[in-house]
Design a protein around this motif. Structure first.
Motif, PDB file in Angstrom:
ATOM      1  N   GLU A  49       0.829  -1.216   0.000  1.00  0.00           N
ATOM      2  CA  GLU A  49       0.000   0.000   0.000  1.00  0.00           C
ATOM      3  C   GLU A  49       0.857   1.258   0.000  1.00  0.00           C
ATOM      4  O   GLU A  49       0.564   2.223  -0.708  1.00  0.00           O
ATOM      5  CB  GLU A  49      -0.965   0.003   1.194  1.00  0.00           C
ATOM      6  N   GLU A  50       1.922   1.252   0.802  1.00  0.00           N
ATOM      7  CA  GLU A  50       2.828   2.410   0.824  1.00  0.00           C
ATOM      8  C   GLU A  50       3.462   2.626  -0.553  1.00  0.00           C
ATOM      9  O   GLU A  50       3.586   3.765  -1.018  1.00  0.00           O
ATOM     10  CB  GLU A  50       3.938   2.194   1.853  1.00  0.00           C
ATOM     11  N   LEU A  51       3.851   1.541  -1.189  1.00  0.00           N
ATOM     12  CA  LEU A  51       4.461   1.635  -2.509  1.00  0.00           C
ATOM     13  C   LEU A  51       3.464   2.209  -3.523  1.00  0.00           C
ATOM     14  O   LEU A  51       3.798   3.091  -4.311  1.00  0.00           O
ATOM     15  CB  LEU A  51       4.961   0.265  -2.958  1.00  0.00           C
ATOM     16  N   LYS A  52       2.232   1.724  -3.483  1.00  0.00           N
ATOM     17  CA  LYS A  52       1.202   2.245  -4.399  1.00  0.00           C
ATOM     18  C   LYS A  52       0.975   3.737  -4.173  1.00  0.00           C
ATOM     19  O   LYS A  52       0.851   4.513  -5.130  1.00  0.00           O
ATOM     20  CB  LYS A  52      -0.106   1.476  -4.214  1.00  0.00           C
ATOM     21  N   GLU A  53       0.934   4.145  -2.922  1.00  0.00           N
ATOM     22  CA  GLU A  53       0.738   5.570  -2.605  1.00  0.00           C
ATOM     23  C   GLU A  53       1.897   6.416  -3.138  1.00  0.00           C
ATOM     24  O   GLU A  53       1.695   7.525  -3.626  1.00  0.00           O
ATOM     25  CB  GLU A  53       0.575   5.773  -1.090  1.00  0.00           C
ATOM     26  N   GLU A  54       3.113   5.883  -3.034  1.00  0.00           N
ATOM     27  CA  GLU A  54       4.279   6.604  -3.565  1.00  0.00           C
ATOM     28  C   GLU A  54       4.170   6.777  -5.076  1.00  0.00           C
ATOM     29  O   GLU A  54       4.466   7.842  -5.613  1.00  0.00           O
ATOM     30  CB  GLU A  54       5.572   5.861  -3.221  1.00  0.00           C
ATOM     31  N   PHE A  55       3.745   5.710  -5.765  1.00  0.00           N
ATOM     32  CA  PHE A  55       3.637   5.782  -7.220  1.00  0.00           C
ATOM     33  C   PHE A  55       2.639   6.848  -7.665  1.00  0.00           C
ATOM     34  O   PHE A  55       2.796   7.440  -8.739  1.00  0.00           O
ATOM     35  CB  PHE A  55       3.265   4.415  -7.812  1.00  0.00           C
ATOM     36  N   LYS A  56       1.626   7.099  -6.858  1.00  0.00           N
ATOM     37  CA  LYS A  56       0.623   8.113  -7.204  1.00  0.00           C
ATOM     38  C   LYS A  56       1.216   9.531  -7.245  1.00  0.00           C
ATOM     39  O   LYS A  56       0.638  10.438  -7.828  1.00  0.00           O
ATOM     40  CB  LYS A  56      -0.547   8.060  -6.215  1.00  0.00           C
ATOM     41  N   LYS A  57       2.398   9.696  -6.637  1.00  0.00           N
ATOM     42  CA  LYS A  57       3.047  11.013  -6.609  1.00  0.00           C
ATOM     43  C   LYS A  57       3.896  11.283  -7.857  1.00  0.00           C
ATOM     44  O   LYS A  57       4.428  12.373  -8.022  1.00  0.00           O
ATOM     45  CB  LYS A  57       3.939  11.131  -5.363  1.00  0.00           C
ATOM     46  N   PHE A  58       4.043  10.280  -8.712  1.00  0.00           N
ATOM     47  CA  PHE A  58       4.928  10.402  -9.872  1.00  0.00           C
ATOM     48  C   PHE A  58       4.156  10.216 -11.177  1.00  0.00           C
ATOM     49  O   PHE A  58       3.235   9.408 -11.252  1.00  0.00           O
ATOM     50  CB  PHE A  58       6.047   9.343  -9.796  1.00  0.00           C
ATOM     51  N   ASP A  59       4.576  10.960 -12.196  1.00  0.00           N
ATOM     52  CA  ASP A  59       4.005  10.833 -13.532  1.00  0.00           C
ATOM     53  C   ASP A  59       4.878   9.855 -14.325  1.00  0.00           C
ATOM     54  O   ASP A  59       5.981  10.211 -14.763  1.00  0.00           O
ATOM     55  CB  ASP A  59       3.975  12.209 -14.213  1.00  0.00           C
ATOM     56  N   LEU A  60       4.400   8.637 -14.512  1.00  0.00           N
ATOM     57  CA  LEU A  60       5.212   7.607 -15.166  1.00  0.00           C
ATOM     58  C   LEU A  60       5.511   7.934 -16.627  1.00  0.00           C
ATOM     59  O   LEU A  60       6.477   7.406 -17.190  1.00  0.00           O
ATOM     60  CB  LEU A  60       4.527   6.238 -15.053  1.00  0.00           C
ATOM     61  N   ASP A  61       4.717   8.793 -17.231  1.00  0.00           N
ATOM     62  CA  ASP A  61       4.959   9.176 -18.628  1.00  0.00           C
ATOM     63  C   ASP A  61       6.281   9.933 -18.804  1.00  0.00           C
ATOM     64  O   ASP A  61       6.794  10.053 -19.909  1.00  0.00           O
ATOM     65  CB  ASP A  61       3.817  10.050 -19.153  1.00  0.00           C
ATOM     66  N   LYS A  62       6.827  10.435 -17.696  1.00  0.00           N
ATOM     67  CA  LYS A  62       8.082  11.189 -17.745  1.00  0.00           C
ATOM     68  C   LYS A  62       9.313  10.279 -17.877  1.00  0.00           C
ATOM     69  O   LYS A  62      10.413  10.747 -18.141  1.00  0.00           O
ATOM     70  CB  LYS A  62       8.255  12.020 -16.465  1.00  0.00           C
ATOM     71  N   TYR A  63       9.130   8.982 -17.643  1.00  0.00           N
ATOM     72  CA  TYR A  63      10.276   8.073 -17.523  1.00  0.00           C
ATOM     73  C   TYR A  63      10.323   7.031 -18.636  1.00  0.00           C
ATOM     74  O   TYR A  63       9.297   6.667 -19.205  1.00  0.00           O
ATOM     75  CB  TYR A  63      10.231   7.359 -16.166  1.00  0.00           C
ATOM     76  N   ASP A  64      11.537   6.533 -18.893  1.00  0.00           N
ATOM     77  CA  ASP A  64      11.717   5.448 -19.861  1.00  0.00           C
ATOM     78  C   ASP A  64      11.364   4.088 -19.257  1.00  0.00           C
ATOM     79  O   ASP A  64      10.927   3.182 -19.967  1.00  0.00           O
ATOM     80  CB  ASP A  64      13.175   5.383 -20.338  1.00  0.00           C
ATOM     81  N   GLU A  65      11.614   3.955 -17.960  1.00  0.00           N
ATOM     82  CA  GLU A  65      11.387   2.659 -17.314  1.00  0.00           C
ATOM     83  C   GLU A  65      11.289   2.825 -15.801  1.00  0.00           C
ATOM     84  O   GLU A  65      11.718   3.832 -15.240  1.00  0.00           O
ATOM     85  CB  GLU A  65      12.525   1.681 -17.656  1.00  0.00           C
ATOM     86  N   VAL A  66      10.698   1.811 -15.173  1.00  0.00           N
ATOM     87  CA  VAL A  66      10.723   1.675 -13.714  1.00  0.00           C
ATOM     88  C   VAL A  66      11.732   0.574 -13.405  1.00  0.00           C
ATOM     89  O   VAL A  66      11.712  -0.493 -14.023  1.00  0.00           O
ATOM     90  CB  VAL A  66       9.337   1.295 -13.153  1.00  0.00           C
ATOM     91  N   VAL A  67      12.642   0.851 -12.465  1.00  0.00           N
ATOM     92  CA  VAL A  67      13.704  -0.106 -12.141  1.00  0.00           C
ATOM     93  C   VAL A  67      13.668  -0.443 -10.656  1.00  0.00           C
ATOM     94  O   VAL A  67      13.768   0.448  -9.806  1.00  0.00           O
ATOM     95  CB  VAL A  67      15.103   0.468 -12.483  1.00  0.00           C
ATOM     96  N   PHE A  68      13.522  -1.726 -10.341  1.00  0.00           N
ATOM     97  CA  PHE A  68      13.639  -2.164  -8.946  1.00  0.00           C
ATOM     98  C   PHE A  68      15.120  -2.261  -8.626  1.00  0.00           C
ATOM     99  O   PHE A  68      15.809  -3.187  -9.040  1.00  0.00           O
ATOM    100  CB  PHE A  68      12.949  -3.516  -8.743  1.00  0.00           C
ATOM    101  N   CYS A  69      15.627  -1.255  -7.923  1.00  0.00           N
ATOM    102  CA  CYS A  69      17.041  -1.193  -7.578  1.00  0.00           C
ATOM    103  C   CYS A  69      17.240  -0.087  -6.560  1.00  0.00           C
ATOM    104  O   CYS A  69      17.064   1.079  -6.858  1.00  0.00           O
ATOM    105  CB  CYS A  69      17.882  -0.898  -8.820  1.00  0.00           C
ATOM    106  N   GLY A  70      17.568  -0.458  -5.343  1.00  0.00           N
ATOM    107  CA  GLY A  70      17.825   0.540  -4.322  1.00  0.00           C
ATOM    108  C   GLY A  70      19.058   0.154  -3.538  1.00  0.00           C
ATOM    109  O   GLY A  70      20.053  -0.271  -4.116  1.00  0.00           O
ATOM    110  N   TYR A  71      18.968   0.240  -2.217  1.00  0.00           N
ATOM    111  CA  TYR A  71      20.106  -0.140  -1.380  1.00  0.00           C
ATOM    112  C   TYR A  71      19.885  -1.524  -0.791  1.00  0.00           C
ATOM    113  O   TYR A  71      19.944  -1.736   0.404  1.00  0.00           O
ATOM    114  CB  TYR A  71      20.331   0.915  -0.302  1.00  0.00           C
ATOM    115  N   GLY A  72      19.627  -2.479  -1.683  1.00  0.00           N
ATOM    116  CA  GLY A  72      19.411  -3.860  -1.282  1.00  0.00           C
ATOM    117  C   GLY A  72      19.087  -4.693  -2.510  1.00  0.00           C
ATOM    118  O   GLY A  72      19.012  -4.174  -3.623  1.00  0.00           O
TER     119      GLY A  72
END
Length: 198
Positions: A49-72
């Motif tokens: 749910e937290e992840l979904k809420e975060e995604f609502k703050k971003f316009d995905l049309d601005k990006y080439d891709e979504v990448v699962f990659c952080g500090y882990g």
């Protein structure tokens, strides 16, 4: 706490700080952020749910891709990666990639590529070295001797079920080791990217 962050033309998902490796060149030892991300150390692992809420703050049309990659290692949270990928698919046609150390079969004690098949478009696997002994020296995986072969098997399985598969090495290893890594990657018919640490 930074869950989603911009880096170049991509939107990155920082889903966990857990990792079964302690790579000698890991950037986590030197800094707590990438670009303008803010600290990538999580005070807790974000829920679906937290992840979904975060995604609502971003316009995905601005990006080439979504990448699962952080500090882990994102595939420590395999089920969450799959669930969030399904959510992304429901709101966008953006490309979805996972950057991984390739050890998720050992983490979860099963073939995980079959589960990722319809969830993601691309996977980038940190090869790190051209053979087992050097791989263990560089990556220092908690699974020890079995790790390198498991990584290669994961990559082979990815080729059968995921559209785009890449290997990567960091230019902290020797030129000779980079060339040997290229030979291995070519033999497996998987493109290899050489990443520059700095």
């Amino acid at each position: 706490m930074t869950i989603l962050y911009d880096y170049k033309e991509s939107l990155y998902v920082n889903i966990t700080n857990q990792c079964p490796c302690a790579c000698v060149f890991c950037i986590r030892k030197e800094t707590d952020h990438l670009g303008d991300s803010g600290s990538l150390w999580l005070d807790h692992e974000p829920s679906i749910e937290e992840l979904k809420e975060e995604f609502k703050k971003f316009d995905l049309d601005k990006y080439d891709e979504v990448v699962f990659c952080g500090y882990g290692e994102p595939l420590v949270r395999l089920n969450e990666v799959i669930e969030i990928s399904k959510y992304i698919r429901s709101i966008s046609t953006i490309k979805i990639r996972v950057n991984t150390n390739g050890l998720s079969d050992l983490i979860h004690k099963k073939d995980t590529t079959i589960l990722l098949k319809d969830a993601i478009d691309a996977v980038s696997i940190s090869l790190n070295a051209p053979e087992k002994v050097r791989y263990n020296e560089v990556s220092r995986p908690k699974f020890g001797e079995d790790s390198f072969e498991a990584l290669l098997k994961f990559a082979k399985n990815c080729k059968e079920s995921i559209r785009e598969v890449n290997f990567s090495v960091v230019d902290e290893i020797s030129d000779e080791e980079i060339e040997l890594s290229k030979i291995l990657a070519k033999k497996m018919e998987i493109p290899l990217k050489v990443r520059h640490k700095n």
